[in-house]
Design a protein around this motif. Structure first.
Motif, PDB file in Angstrom:
ATOM      1  N   LEU A   2      30.183  24.664  48.961  1.00  8.79           N
ATOM      2  CA  LEU A   2      30.584  24.675  50.477  1.00  8.79           C
ATOM      3  C   LEU A   2      30.802  22.859  50.717  1.00  8.79           C
ATOM      4  N   ALA A  63      33.188  25.053  56.842  1.00  9.75           N
ATOM      5  CA  ALA A  63      32.906  24.590  56.081  1.00  9.75           C
ATOM      6  C   ALA A  63      33.451  25.406  54.703  1.00  9.75           C
ATOM      7  N   GLU A  64      34.504  24.146  54.312  1.00 17.23           N
ATOM      8  CA  GLU A  64      35.708  25.488  52.586  1.00 17.23           C
ATOM      9  C   GLU A  64      34.990  24.972  51.498  1.00 17.23           C
ATOM     10  N   ASP A  65      34.969  26.314  51.099  1.00 16.68           N
ATOM     11  CA  ASP A  65      34.905  26.675  49.543  1.00 16.68           C
ATOM     12  C   ASP A  65      36.103  25.933  48.160  1.00 16.68           C
ATOM     13  N   THR A  66      35.544  24.806  47.964  1.00 16.44           N
ATOM     14  CA  THR A  66      36.063  24.671  46.975  1.00 16.44           C
ATOM     15  C   THR A  66      36.106  24.601  45.792  1.00 16.44           C
ATOM     16  N   ALA A  72      34.629  29.257  54.710  1.00 15.38           N
ATOM     17  CA  ALA A  72      33.382  30.093  55.162  1.00 15.38           C
ATOM     18  C   ALA A  72      32.028  30.057  56.998  1.00 15.38           C
ATOM     19  N   TRP A 132      28.691  34.233  52.908  1.00 16.52           N
ATOM     20  CA  TRP A 132      27.855  33.457  52.015  1.00 16.52           C
ATOM     21  C   TRP A 132      26.541  33.093  52.890  1.00 16.52           C
ATOM     22  N   ASN A 137      23.134  27.883  52.642  1.00 17.46           N
ATOM     23  CA  ASN A 137      24.771  27.463  52.917  1.00 17.46           C
ATOM     24  C   ASN A 137      24.154  26.892  54.339  1.00 17.46           C
TER      25      ASN A 137
END
Length: 338
Positions: A2, A63-66, A72, A132, A137
């Motif tokens: 994240l 929050a971005e899931d790469t 997220a 998540w 996280n």
């Protein structure tokens, strides 16, 4: 992995999804596309703005899931609350009624409506989607804001607050609000919460009792939840308490959830964060750390394994982590060990 980054206009559908999933009592995420779109636009403008002291800026992040590109969760900081619209709280205080002649001494609690937090900075809009909620996280989503406070202090007030969601059930019924509704408002908690979330707070000044409320006159159910948090909010409260936040008697005017505060200089993650130089390579014997770059407009934060070379003031990280942070070898990062 994240990565925390400033929100963009393209994130509106994901933010709407977070608003729908967050449930009742989450005032800062109303299920209203126009309001959320305006909030995104305000955040984009705030991140691009040159600031020397805190004002009405609002910094909204996601929050971005790469790996998947999915959003997220979300988190935010308001630079100075109550400047555009009033920021109301109740303050819980003590009043003594005493008569020596009658040998009577009664100690009672009162709730007084006020705007004491006007101008302070607020941690808000923290929501992590259920799938998540694992590992570190949640800590990343919360503590990335402390990295921002430490790196860019000119943008924030010295007092930092966070409103904790109070007690309500799955249908949105708040015991505290039920008493207020019966005597003063005649509207449901979910509607009052929604109106506040979209900025229509005029009804508060129109209908809220102007004089202090004696707590012992409230229903037993309402009294029992003053200063208590929603069960889903307990982990967030525990994390903030470990950082040094505490409640000074201020509670929310709708659900009576506590507002916690801390001087920014005393926040543990601010105090113990450090600036280190980036080195990219194999991470041997690394420990978990939350890191952010030193940019503001292009702020990035992640959590993961980092090898610290304290004597050289160096943080060794993977190429993947460096890319997520948008840093290169030799750049500076801010770091807090977990």
């Amino acid at each position: 992995m994240l990565v925390i980054r400033p929100i963009t206009e393209a994130d509106l559908p994901a933010l709407m999804q977070c608003a729908e999933e967050s449930g009742h009592g989450f005032t800062s995420l109303p299920v209203n596309e126009e309001i959320l779109s305006n909030r995104i636009a305000h955040s984009v403008e705030s991140f691009a703005k040159q600031v020397t002291k805190p004002g009405p800026e609002g910094y909204l992040m996601v929050a971005e899931d790469t790996e998947t590109g999915e959003i997220a969760g979300t988190t935010a900081i308001e630079a100075a609350v109550g400047l555009d619209t009033p920021f109301y709280t109740y303050h819980l205080s003590t009043v003594v009624h005493s008569s020596r002649r009658l040998n009577v001494h009664n100690v009672v609690k009162t709730l007084t409506l006020g705007n004491d937090y006007t101008g302070v900075s607020e941690l808000c809009t923290l929501f992590l989607r259920p799938q998540w909620r694992e590992g570190l996280n949640g800590r990343l989503l919360s503590k990335c804001r402390f990295m921002m406070l430490a790196e860019h202090p000119e943008r924030f007030d010295k007092t930092i607050i966070a409103e904790m969601r109070g007690v309500s059930d799955d249908e949105g019924h708040s015991p505290f609000w039920e008493w207020l509704k019966e005597h003063f408002f005649s509207i449901d908690f979910t509607l009052a919460d929604y109106l506040t979330g979209i900025g229509k707070k005029g009804f508060i000044a129109d209908l809220m009792p102007k004089l202090p409320i004696y707590v012992n006159l409230l229903s037993p159910e309402a009294q029992a939840v003053i200063g208590e948090v929603h069960e889903k909010t307990r982990p967030a409260l525990r994390l903030l308490e470990k950082e040094g936040f505490s409640c000074k008697g201020y509670v929310d005017i709708f659900d009576a959830g506590p507002t916690v505060e801390c001087d920014v200089r005393h926040i543990e993650s601010v105090r113990h964060s450090q600036r280190l130089t980036v080195a990219i390579g194999e991470v041997v014997d690394g420990g978990d750390c939350i890191l952010s770059n030193t940019s503001f407009e292009n702020f990035r934060a992640v959590v993961g394994k980092v090898a610290l070379q304290s004597e050289k003031q160096v943080a060794v990280m993977s190429a993947e982590m460096a890319e997520a942070l948008q840093v290169q070898a030799g750049d500076q990062v801010r770091l807090i060990e977990q």
